[in-house]
Design an enzyme around this catalytic site. Structure first.
Site, PDB file in Angstrom:
ATOM      1  N   ASP A 176       0.850  -1.199   0.000  1.00 12.78           N
ATOM      2  CA  ASP A 176       0.000   0.000   0.000  1.00 12.78           C
ATOM      3  C   ASP A 176       0.881   1.242   0.000  1.00 12.78           C
ATOM      4  OD1 ASP A 176       0.731  -0.665   2.714  1.00 12.78           O
ATOM      5  OD2 ASP A 176      -0.751   0.771   3.443  1.00 12.78           O
ATOM      6  N   ASP A 214       8.974   3.750  -1.066  1.00 15.44           N
ATOM      7  CA  ASP A 214       8.233   3.353   0.148  1.00 15.44           C
ATOM      8  C   ASP A 214       6.973   2.620  -0.237  1.00 15.44           C
ATOM      9  OD1 ASP A 214       7.232   3.111   2.672  1.00 15.44           O
ATOM     10  OD2 ASP A 214       6.660   5.211   2.879  1.00 15.44           O
ATOM     11  N   GLU A 258      -0.075  -0.858   5.820  1.00 14.65           N
ATOM     12  CA  GLU A 258       1.001  -0.365   6.685  1.00 14.65           C
ATOM     13  C   GLU A 258       0.859   1.131   6.876  1.00 14.65           C
ATOM     14  OE1 GLU A 258       4.895   1.211   8.007  1.00 14.65           O
ATOM     15  OE2 GLU A 258       3.776   1.723   6.230  1.00 14.65           O
ATOM     16  N   GLU A 285      11.851  -1.393   4.138  1.00 14.73           N
ATOM     17  CA  GLU A 285      11.510   0.045   4.182  1.00 14.73           C
ATOM     18  C   GLU A 285      12.731   0.870   3.750  1.00 14.73           C
ATOM     19  OE1 GLU A 285       8.728   1.469   4.595  1.00 14.73           O
ATOM     20  OE2 GLU A 285       7.451   0.288   5.927  1.00 14.73           O
ATOM     21  N   HIS A 323       6.734   9.662   0.511  1.00  8.79           N
ATOM     22  CA  HIS A 323       5.507  10.414   0.820  1.00  8.79           C
ATOM     23  C   HIS A 323       5.455  11.768   0.094  1.00  8.79           C
ATOM     24  CE1 HIS A 323       4.439   8.142   4.833  1.00  8.79           C
ATOM     25  NE2 HIS A 323       5.010   7.341   3.942  1.00  8.79           N
TER      26      HIS A 323
HETATM   27  N1  LIG Z   1      -0.309   5.064  11.235  1.00 11.06           N
HETATM   28  C1  LIG Z   1       0.164   3.735  11.371  1.00 11.06           C
HETATM   29  C2  LIG Z   1       1.617   3.517  11.063  1.00 11.06           C
HETATM   30  C3  LIG Z   1       2.229   4.553  10.148  1.00 11.06           C
HETATM   31  C4  LIG Z   1       3.615   4.159   9.783  1.00 11.06           C
HETATM   32  C5  LIG Z   1       4.406   5.294   9.185  1.00 11.06           C
HETATM   33  N2  LIG Z   1       5.661   4.745   8.764  1.00 11.06           N
HETATM   34  C6  LIG Z   1       6.402   5.333   7.827  1.00 11.06           C
HETATM   35  O1  LIG Z   1       6.031   6.331   7.216  1.00 11.06           O
HETATM   36  C7  LIG Z   1       7.773   4.741   7.575  1.00 11.06           C
HETATM   37  C8  LIG Z   1       8.754   5.863   7.514  1.00 11.06           C
HETATM   38  C9  LIG Z   1      10.169   5.459   7.801  1.00 11.06           C
HETATM   39  O2  LIG Z   1      10.569   4.371   7.386  1.00 11.06           O
HETATM   40  O3  LIG Z   1      10.853   6.221   8.473  1.00 11.06           O
HETATM   41  C10 LIG Z   1       4.665   6.386  10.213  1.00 11.06           C
HETATM   42  O4  LIG Z   1       5.685   6.374  10.910  1.00 11.06           O
HETATM   43  O5  LIG Z   1       3.802   7.284  10.306  1.00 11.06           O
HETATM   44  C11 LIG Z   1      -0.088   3.243  12.795  1.00 11.06           C
HETATM   45  O6  LIG Z   1      -0.156   4.082  13.669  1.00 11.06           O
HETATM   46  O7  LIG Z   1      -0.154   2.051  13.007  1.00 11.06           O
HETATM   47 ZN   LIG Z   2       6.809   2.133   4.249  1.00 11.83          ZN
HETATM   48 ZN   LIG Z   3       5.411   5.288   4.424  1.00 13.64          ZN
END
Ligand SMILES: N[C@@H](CCC[C@H](NC(=O)CCC(=O)O)C(=O)O)C(=O)O
Ligand SMILES: [Zn+2]
Ligand SMILES: [Zn+2]
Length: 395
Positions: A76, A107, A141, A170, A368
């Protein structure tokens, strides 16, 4: 039959699937078509939970002997944002000047494309070996992450699966491929503060109660003082205000309420609970001692709500896994990667409860953003790193 040796071709095919969470968009079907000819048995469990969208997931299994390696990730992607900011359409997979453009390029469809190419190359190079490999891939994710990796791991374990190690693809490198391996992640909590005031004429503020004056002091208290100075393994805790909204189109009206949202990325000084207690205390103190409000005889009327479930801070450091990954990185890039817990959270927070896990992928600079892209050279090099890692793992 798809040829899967070229990571750029794999990535282009995945980018052409518009899989913005929660849509599958054809991405898992495309991945299935890549893995089946390599001998993987594919399952596509759909998980559901009230109040969240149904999510398609994929578990691909190549049964063999010896240790079992899990490649993990997500197909996703986040929304495109303003299309006019994109040089090339976000789902067209256009190559320009040695870079492949598209939402998910780094990503993390790029990581998955390299997993597949590395596996295809490894199997071709060692036709007599029978490695034990799985792909644990979710379509949830970037969203609530409720019907994704967490449930997929539980589902696979209930079927008798177990793993010796996991590699998450990632985008871990800030600027150059080979710089950074992630060995844990900060925690994350998100909250909303609403201040209720009394609407009125801006020239007669004594007849009104301006909620903007109230929310200014509350937000100030959330930013200052700093929460901590950082710890051995983690950056300092940081709060960002992500929205302030009064819904007021008029210039001569004091609005009735003000709403602000914030997100905190926190280190191991805190748990989600102790941090939420700290926020509650700061708001309560600031509500009582507010320099901006004119009439302090009426207590400030506000409420605090926590949204989403918190993500907990975690470390996954496993030196054996890090060393063998670093050997592969060094052989391809000549660099020794440093270990980091910076950036966002990831699904490694679920995988760590099942097996040792390490994270390494592409350069994340454009993740992003509009014009998300990766260099073709990085795709080749990451594939070579993953292939070397497979050789070491199954040696
Ligand atoms: N909202 C979700 C999880 C969201 C995960 C998101 N991860 C990334 O963007 C990866 C970025 C990286 O590798 O540094 C985030 O951190 O917002 C939940 O709360 O489960
Ligand atoms: Zn990711
Ligand atoms: Zn991400």
């Amino acid at each position: 039959m798809m040829t899967t040796f070229d990571p750029a071709e794999n990535l282009a095919a995945l980018i052409r699937c518009p899989s913005v969470t929660p849509a599958e968009g054809g991405a898992l079907t495309t991945l299935q078509a890549m893995l089946e000819p390599l001998g993987f048995k594919i399952e596509r469990p759909v998980f559901t939970e009230e109040g969240t969208p149904d999510i398609e997931n994929l578990y691909a299994r190549l049964k063999g002997t010896g240790p079992h390696l899990m490649f993990a990730g997500h197909t996703d992607v986040v929304p495109t944002g303003d299309l006019s900011l994109w040089k090339h359409p976000p789902f067209a997979a256009v190559i320009e000047n040695g870079e492949l453009y598209g939402r998910g390029a780094v990503d993390m469809k790029g990581g998955i494309a390299c997993f597949v190419a590395a596996t295809a190359r490894y199997l071709k190079k060692f036709p007599d070996r029978k490695p034990s490999i799985s792909f644990l891939i979710t379509g949830d994710e970037e969203g609530p992450a409720i019907n994704g990796t967490d449930k997929l791991l539980h589902w696979a374990k209930a079927k008798g699966e177990s793993w010796d190690a996991s590699l998450v693809g990632e985008p871990t490198n800030p600027d150059r491929l080979g710089e950074t391996i992630k060995i844990g992640r900060r925690g994350s909590v998100t909250g909303t503060v609403t201040v209720h005031g009394t609407q009125g004429h801006v020239a007669y503020p004594h007849n009104a109660d301006n909620p903007v004056r109230g929310i200014m002091a509350l937000l100030n208290s959330l930013l200052i003082p700093a929460y901590d100075q950082g710890t051995e393994n983690f950056q300092a805790t940081n709060l960002e205000i992500t929205s302030i909204d009064v819904g007021n189109p008029a210039t001569n009206v004091i609005p009735a309420k003000a709403i602000a949202s914030f997100n905190i990325r926190f280190n191991d000084t805190w748990t989600a609970d102790t941090l939420q207690d700290e926020v509650t205390r700061r708001l309560s103190d600031a509500a009582q001692d507010n320099p901006f409000r004119q009439d302090k005889s009426v207590p400030l009327h506000y409420e605090l709500q926590w949204s989403e479930r918190p993500s907990h801070v975690f470390l996954t450091r496993n030196d054996k896994l890090i060393d063998s990954l670093n050997d592969a990185i060094k052989a391809v890039t000549g660099k020794q990667a440093t270990l980091s817990t910076s950036g966002g959270t990831s699904d490694a927070r679920f995988i760590k409860d099942y097996c040792p896990v390490v994270e390494f992928g592409l350069v994340g600079q454009t993740m992003h953003m509009a014009n998300e892209r990766t260099s073709l050279q990085d795709l080749e090099n990451l594939t070579a790193i993953y292939e070397k890692f497979l050789e070491g793992f199954f040696a």
